[in-house]
Motif scaffolding. Structure first.
Motif, mmCIF file in Angstrom:
data_model
loop_
_atom_site.group_PDB
_atom_site.id
_atom_site.type_symbol
_atom_site.label_atom_id
_atom_site.label_comp_id
_atom_site.label_asym_id
_atom_site.label_seq_id
_atom_site.Cartn_x
_atom_site.Cartn_y
_atom_site.Cartn_z
ATOM 1 N N GLN A 5 -44.589 28.858 -1.784
ATOM 2 C CA GLN A 5 -44.591 29.967 -2.714
ATOM 3 C C GLN A 5 -45.342 31.172 -2.129
ATOM 4 O OE1 GLN A 5 -44.857 28.695 -6.538
ATOM 5 N NE2 GLN A 5 -44.406 30.681 -7.389
ATOM 6 N N ILE A 6 -46.363 30.928 -1.356
ATOM 7 C CA ILE A 6 -47.116 32.024 -0.730
ATOM 8 C C ILE A 6 -46.242 32.725 0.301
ATOM 9 C CG2 ILE A 6 -49.072 32.564 0.735
ATOM 10 C CD1 ILE A 6 -50.601 30.383 -0.648
ATOM 11 N N GLY A 7 -45.452 31.978 1.060
ATOM 12 C CA GLY A 7 -44.538 32.566 2.033
ATOM 13 C C GLY A 7 -43.505 33.447 1.363
ATOM 14 N N ARG A 8 -42.992 32.959 0.208
ATOM 15 C CA ARG A 8 -42.026 33.760 -0.542
ATOM 16 C C ARG A 8 -42.665 35.052 -1.065
ATOM 17 N NH1 ARG A 8 -39.213 30.142 -4.878
ATOM 18 N NH2 ARG A 8 -38.699 28.623 -3.316
ATOM 19 N N ALA B 58 -43.236 40.760 -0.817
ATOM 20 C CA ALA B 58 -44.118 41.930 -0.697
ATOM 21 C C ALA B 58 -43.688 42.800 0.482
ATOM 22 C CB ALA B 58 -45.556 41.489 -0.545
ATOM 23 N N ILE B 59 -43.315 42.128 1.578
ATOM 24 C CA ILE B 59 -42.864 42.879 2.748
ATOM 25 C C ILE B 59 -41.577 43.634 2.426
ATOM 26 C CG2 ILE B 59 -41.934 42.623 5.074
ATOM 27 C CD1 ILE B 59 -43.997 40.443 5.545
ATOM 28 N N ARG B 60 -40.642 42.982 1.733
ATOM 29 C CA ARG B 60 -39.390 43.625 1.345
ATOM 30 C C ARG B 60 -39.633 44.787 0.388
ATOM 31 N NH1 ARG B 60 -35.395 38.540 0.230
ATOM 32 N NH2 ARG B 60 -35.205 37.905 2.400
ATOM 33 N N MET B 61 -40.675 44.716 -0.389
ATOM 34 C CA MET B 61 -40.979 45.776 -1.331
ATOM 35 C C MET B 61 -41.736 46.933 -0.664
ATOM 36 S SD MET B 61 -42.005 43.468 -4.626
ATOM 37 C CE MET B 61 -42.616 44.812 -5.574
ATOM 38 N N VAL B 62 -42.457 46.652 0.408
ATOM 39 C CA VAL B 62 -43.291 47.669 1.044
ATOM 40 C C VAL B 62 -42.549 48.392 2.173
ATOM 41 C CG1 VAL B 62 -45.368 47.987 2.436
ATOM 42 C CG2 VAL B 62 -45.438 46.559 0.401
ATOM 43 N N PRO C 121 -39.233 49.323 2.897
ATOM 44 C CA PRO C 121 -38.344 50.473 2.645
ATOM 45 C C PRO C 121 -39.081 51.733 2.170
ATOM 46 C CG PRO C 121 -37.346 48.477 1.795
ATOM 47 C CD PRO C 121 -38.733 48.118 2.215
ATOM 48 N N PRO C 122 -40.006 51.655 1.210
ATOM 49 C CA PRO C 122 -40.719 52.884 0.839
ATOM 50 C C PRO C 122 -41.579 53.424 1.984
ATOM 51 C CG PRO C 122 -40.956 51.260 -0.902
ATOM 52 C CD PRO C 122 -40.304 50.582 0.249
ATOM 53 N N ALA C 123 -42.197 52.530 2.762
ATOM 54 C CA ALA C 123 -43.017 52.994 3.886
ATOM 55 C C ALA C 123 -42.140 53.681 4.932
ATOM 56 C CB ALA C 123 -43.768 51.820 4.512
ATOM 57 N N LEU C 124 -40.967 53.112 5.193
ATOM 58 C CA LEU C 124 -40.031 53.724 6.132
ATOM 59 C C LEU C 124 -39.582 55.090 5.603
ATOM 60 C CD1 LEU C 124 -38.404 53.349 8.737
ATOM 61 C CD2 LEU C 124 -36.619 52.288 7.353
ATOM 62 N N PHE C 125 -39.262 55.163 4.316
ATOM 63 C CA PHE C 125 -38.845 56.432 3.719
ATOM 64 C C PHE C 125 -39.971 57.460 3.779
ATOM 65 C CE2 PHE C 125 -38.474 59.205 -0.004
ATOM 66 C CZ PHE C 125 -37.270 59.817 0.305
ATOM 67 N N ILE C 126 -41.179 57.051 3.462
ATOM 68 C CA ILE C 126 -42.323 57.967 3.521
ATOM 69 C C ILE C 126 -42.566 58.423 4.961
ATOM 70 C CG2 ILE C 126 -44.838 58.101 3.263
ATOM 71 C CD1 ILE C 126 -44.502 56.424 0.716
ATOM 72 N N GLY C 127 -42.432 57.507 5.915
ATOM 73 C CA GLY C 127 -42.593 57.867 7.326
ATOM 74 C C GLY C 127 -41.543 58.875 7.780
ATOM 75 N N LEU C 128 -40.279 58.645 7.416
ATOM 76 C CA LEU C 128 -39.223 59.585 7.781
ATOM 77 C C LEU C 128 -39.430 60.946 7.112
ATOM 78 C CD1 LEU C 128 -36.026 57.345 7.731
ATOM 79 C CD2 LEU C 128 -37.040 58.490 9.688
ATOM 80 N N THR C 129 -39.854 60.913 5.847
ATOM 81 C CA THR C 129 -40.121 62.156 5.134
ATOM 82 C C THR C 129 -41.261 62.925 5.803
ATOM 83 O OG1 THR C 129 -39.380 61.136 3.073
ATOM 84 C CG2 THR C 129 -40.697 63.136 2.888
ATOM 85 N N ALA C 130 -42.305 62.229 6.189
ATOM 86 C CA ALA C 130 -43.426 62.872 6.877
ATOM 87 C C ALA C 130 -42.978 63.444 8.221
ATOM 88 C CB ALA C 130 -44.565 61.878 7.072
ATOM 89 N N TYR C 131 -42.166 62.684 8.962
ATOM 90 C CA TYR C 131 -41.674 63.139 10.262
ATOM 91 C C TYR C 131 -40.852 64.424 10.115
ATOM 92 C CZ TYR C 131 -38.796 63.301 14.459
ATOM 93 O OH TYR C 131 -38.155 63.708 15.600
ATOM 94 N N PHE C 132 -39.892 64.415 9.192
ATOM 95 C CA PHE C 132 -39.066 65.596 8.998
ATOM 96 C C PHE C 132 -39.867 66.756 8.403
ATOM 97 C CE2 PHE C 132 -35.495 62.483 9.099
ATOM 98 C CZ PHE C 132 -34.882 63.015 10.224
ATOM 99 N N GLY C 133 -40.816 66.450 7.541
ATOM 100 C CA GLY C 133 -41.677 67.494 6.988
ATOM 101 C C GLY C 133 -42.512 68.164 8.068
#
Length: 109
Positions: free
Chosen positions: A2-5, A10-14, A16-28
């Motif tokens: 259950q901890i692995g799941r 948590a990784i799946r939830m973190v 995509p938003p981190a990637l989006f924030i990183g791309l937004t920061a890069y383009f900004g």
């Protein structure tokens, strides 16, 4: 198990938003500081203004030279006036002319 799941979830939830924030920061950052960003655009506008000012100066100088060159055409020159000015500038006279000396502070022109 259950901890692995939970970790995977948590990784799946973190990621995509981190990637989006990183791309937004890069383009900004590139919008502001990049080769085609706002800072570069401002510098290009300044260079354009300087180039236009230099062009205006060059065109004004060209007009001065065009006017001077037009004055040198044969039809624009009076031969007597040219002869008079040349002899005055070179301080020469013909043998049959009468020369009247002027004082140091008495100018003809």
């Amino acid at each position: 198990m259950q901890i692995g799941r939970m970790i995977r979830r948590a990784i799946r939830m973190v990621i995509p938003p981190a990637l989006f924030i990183g791309l937004t920061a890069y383009f900004g950052w590139n919008v502001m500081q990049g080769d085609h960003g706002l800072q570069s655009y401002k510098a290009q506008l300044q260079l354009l203004a300087e180039a236009r000012a230099a062009q205006q100066d060059a065109m004004a100088e060209q007009q001065v030279w065009v006017r001077r060159v037009r004055g040198l055409k044969e039809s624009a020159l009076d031969s007597d006036t040219l002869d008079e000015r040349a002899r005055a500038m070179l301080n020469l006279s013909r043998p049959d002319e009468l020369v009247v000396p002027y004082g140091a502070h008495e100018h003809l022109y």
